[in-house]
Design a protein around this motif. Structure first.
Motif, PDB file in Angstrom:
ATOM      1  N   ALA A  76       0.848  -1.416   0.020  1.00 13.30           N
ATOM      2  CA  ALA A  76      -0.100  -0.187   0.063  1.00 13.30           C
ATOM      3  C   ALA A  76       0.972   1.217  -0.079  1.00 13.30           C
ATOM      4  N   ASN A  77       2.010   1.180   0.956  1.00 12.50           N
ATOM      5  CA  ASN A  77       2.816   2.545   0.870  1.00 12.50           C
ATOM      6  C   ASN A  77       2.201   3.615   1.505  1.00 12.50           C
ATOM      7  N   ALA A  78       1.316   3.365   2.640  1.00 12.86           N
ATOM      8  CA  ALA A  78       0.657   4.494   3.149  1.00 12.86           C
ATOM      9  C   ALA A  78       1.336   5.063   4.140  1.00 12.86           C
ATOM     10  N   GLY A  79       2.716   4.505   4.337  1.00 13.65           N
ATOM     11  CA  GLY A  79       3.598   5.249   5.181  1.00 13.65           C
ATOM     12  C   GLY A  79       3.484   4.345   6.695  1.00 13.65           C
ATOM     13  N   ARG A  80       3.094   3.051   6.692  1.00 16.60           N
ATOM     14  CA  ARG A  80       3.202   2.390   8.060  1.00 16.60           C
ATOM     15  C   ARG A  80       4.473   2.142   8.019  1.00 16.60           C
ATOM     16  N   ARG A  81       4.921   2.508   9.203  1.00 14.68           N
ATOM     17  CA  ARG A  81       6.430   2.273   9.691  1.00 14.68           C
ATOM     18  C   ARG A  81       6.252   1.728  11.066  1.00 14.68           C
ATOM     19  N   GLU A  82       7.286   0.752  11.426  1.00  7.59           N
ATOM     20  CA  GLU A  82       7.384   0.272  12.893  1.00  7.59           C
ATOM     21  C   GLU A  82       8.906  -0.107  12.898  1.00  7.59           C
ATOM     22  N   TRP A  83       9.419   0.393  14.268  1.00  6.55           N
ATOM     23  CA  TRP A  83      10.906  -0.055  14.394  1.00  6.55           C
ATOM     24  C   TRP A  83      10.748  -0.713  16.106  1.00  6.55           C
ATOM     25  N   GLU A  84      11.306  -1.860  16.130  1.00  2.00           N
ATOM     26  CA  GLU A  84      11.228  -2.525  17.406  1.00  2.00           C
ATOM     27  C   GLU A  84      12.490  -3.082  17.860  1.00  2.00           C
ATOM     28  N   GLU A 265       1.755  11.223   9.800  1.00  2.00           N
ATOM     29  CA  GLU A 265       1.714  11.042  11.560  1.00  2.00           C
ATOM     30  C   GLU A 265       3.289  11.059  12.169  1.00  2.00           C
ATOM     31  N   ALA A 266       3.262  11.388  13.387  1.00  2.00           N
ATOM     32  CA  ALA A 266       4.458  11.434  13.909  1.00  2.00           C
ATOM     33  C   ALA A 266       4.828   9.678  14.769  1.00  2.00           C
ATOM     34  N   TYR A 267       6.048   9.457  14.911  1.00  7.80           N
ATOM     35  CA  TYR A 267       6.251   8.051  15.639  1.00  7.80           C
ATOM     36  C   TYR A 267       5.682   8.106  16.912  1.00  7.80           C
ATOM     37  N   ARG A 268       5.281   7.064  17.209  1.00 10.74           N
ATOM     38  CA  ARG A 268       4.429   6.760  18.634  1.00 10.74           C
ATOM     39  C   ARG A 268       5.570   5.691  19.428  1.00 10.74           C
ATOM     40  N   GLY A 269       5.773   6.116  20.701  1.00 12.56           N
ATOM     41  CA  GLY A 269       6.607   4.905  21.169  1.00 12.56           C
ATOM     42  C   GLY A 269       5.957   4.223  22.228  1.00 12.56           C
ATOM     43  N   ARG A 270       6.330   2.989  22.548  1.00 11.52           N
ATOM     44  CA  ARG A 270       5.666   2.294  23.551  1.00 11.52           C
ATOM     45  C   ARG A 270       6.960   1.030  24.307  1.00 11.52           C
ATOM     46  N   ILE A 271       6.315   0.793  25.510  1.00  9.36           N
ATOM     47  CA  ILE A 271       7.583  -0.156  26.072  1.00  9.36           C
ATOM     48  C   ILE A 271       6.761  -1.340  26.572  1.00  9.36           C
TER      49      ILE A 271
END
Length: 395
Positions: A76-84, A265-271
């Motif tokens: 889709a290339n909608a901008g879905r990004r995730e770093w873990e 959207e801005a990156y969101r962080g969680r632990i």
């Protein structure tokens, strides 16, 4: 020419009878022979030290870190990004570290016990090789002494034959006796060289010691019994570890995730904090427990059997020493009588009262008794070495 040969034979014999001022001790021979094992021993010590150090670490295994990235660029290339990023580490169960430490310590102690036992076994081989060489050296010395005496007698007989006091057959008989004595010297020399080379090979070139051992008491447990006892303790530690560790160590993980669902959207962080607890099962530990239990039973059985065997070996060595001392007393007395008889017959032979055969027989009896007396002294010293070996004393 006979006089020259006699002097040469006496000089050769004196070289063997005089103490070697540069001769090594049996302890030096053992140290040199054992030094070959130093690299392997050091490597094993480093191994056990490393295992002990690892058993005292904060975690049973080193922590690990994981990195993952999620993207929708390929569809889709909608901008879905995730770093873990995940940091995880196993943790000790209650009592687990103590059990691992006990196993490492007991195995290191068992290795040290086995090393001491290996030294004792090497000392036993050295002792036997040493005494084989010493007995062969004595026989070579006595053969040379006998040859010198036979040559001296042959020279005297030759002079008396020329003077008409003895028959020519006596000259031939005395020369035959010299030839037989030379054959004995040759055989004794070969045996001595073989035994000496065997000792030198075992001792890594250390000179043949001359000084006998002193009878020693062993206040410590026999190295074999100590080694078997330490092996039993190691097996017991393994059994306790197998019975106590019913499951693998749990794992604690800390995860940090930074993500966004769209490009604007801005990156969101969680632990995230998690724990992983492995299940345990009876079938998992049953082979380990059975193996450790079998090793423990084998070590305990061997310990009981070796206690009886060592007690029997000590008793046999004590009897050998007592018998050797009795034999020495008898051999000294026999040599004294044979020497007196040989002197009496030699005097009678010079006066014409005895023939050459009587002189040769008395000379043979004297040297046999002298050799037996000398061998009896060595037998006592060898019995002392064997008793020291039986009680587990190193040189």
């Amino acid at each position: 020419m006979s006089a020259v040969k006699t002097l040469q034979a006496c000089a050769l014999a004196s070289l063997f009878l005089l103490p070697d001022l540069q001769a090594a001790t049996l302890r030096e021979a053992l140290d040199q022979a054992w030094s070959v094992q130093a690299p392997a021993q050091n490597a094993q010590n480093e191994r056990y030290s490393a295992e002990l150090q690892a058993s005292q670490a904060w975690t049973p295994e080193p922590p690990s870190i994981g990195l993952s990235h999620t993207t929708d660029q390929l569809n889709a290339n909608a901008g879905r990004r995730e770093w873990e990023v995940e940091l995880s580490t196993p943790v000790w169960l209650y009592g687990q570290r103590e059990r691992v430490t006990n196993v490492a310590q007991s195995e290191h102690a068992a290795f040290i016990g086995e090393s001491t036992l290996a030294q004792l076994n090497l000392a036993g081989a050295l002792r036997e090789a040493w005494w084989d060489a010493r007995f062969a050296e004595l026989d070579f010395t006595q053969a040379n002494r006998k040859l010198a005496a036979e040559q001296q007698l042959a020279a005297d007989v030759s002079q008396r034959v020329k003077a008409g006091d003895l028959a020519p057959t006596d000259d031939s008989q005395s020369k035959i006796a010299v030839l037989l004595a030379k054959k004995e010297v040759s055989a004794a020399k070969l045996l001595f060289e073989r035994n000496r080379q065997a000792y030198l090979l075992l001792s890594r070139g250390v000179a043949l010691p001359d000084l006998a051992e002193v009878l020693q008491a062993n206040p410590k447990p026999h190295p074999l019994l100590a080694s078997l006892g330490l092996n039993a303790q190691s097996a017991q530690a393994r059994l306790s570890q197998s019975a106590g560790d019913t499951r693998n160590a749990p794992e604690i993980g800390l995860t940090y995730t930074s993500e966004k669902d769209a490009s604007d959207e801005a990156y969101r962080g969680r632990i995230k904090l998690g724990i992983k607890i492995p299940f345990g099962s009876e079938s998992r530990n049953r082979p380990r427990i059975a193996t450790a239990n079998a090793a423990l039973i084998a070590a305990q059985t061997a310990l009981e059997l070796e206690q009886a065997r060592i007690a029997n070996a000590i008793s046999s060595a004590q009897m050998e020493l007592a018998q050797s001392r009795e034999a020495q007393v008898l051999a000294v007395e026999q040599f004294k009588i044979a020497s007196e008889r040989a002197e009496w017959i030699a005097k009678g032979f010079r006066l014409g009262q005895f023939d050459l055969m009587a002189q040769l027989r008395s000379l043979q009896e004297k040297f046999d008794a002298e050799s037996e007396s000398a061998r009896s002294r060595l037998a006592v010293d060898r019995a002392i070495s064997r008793l020291n070996q039986a009680v587990g004393v190193l040189p």
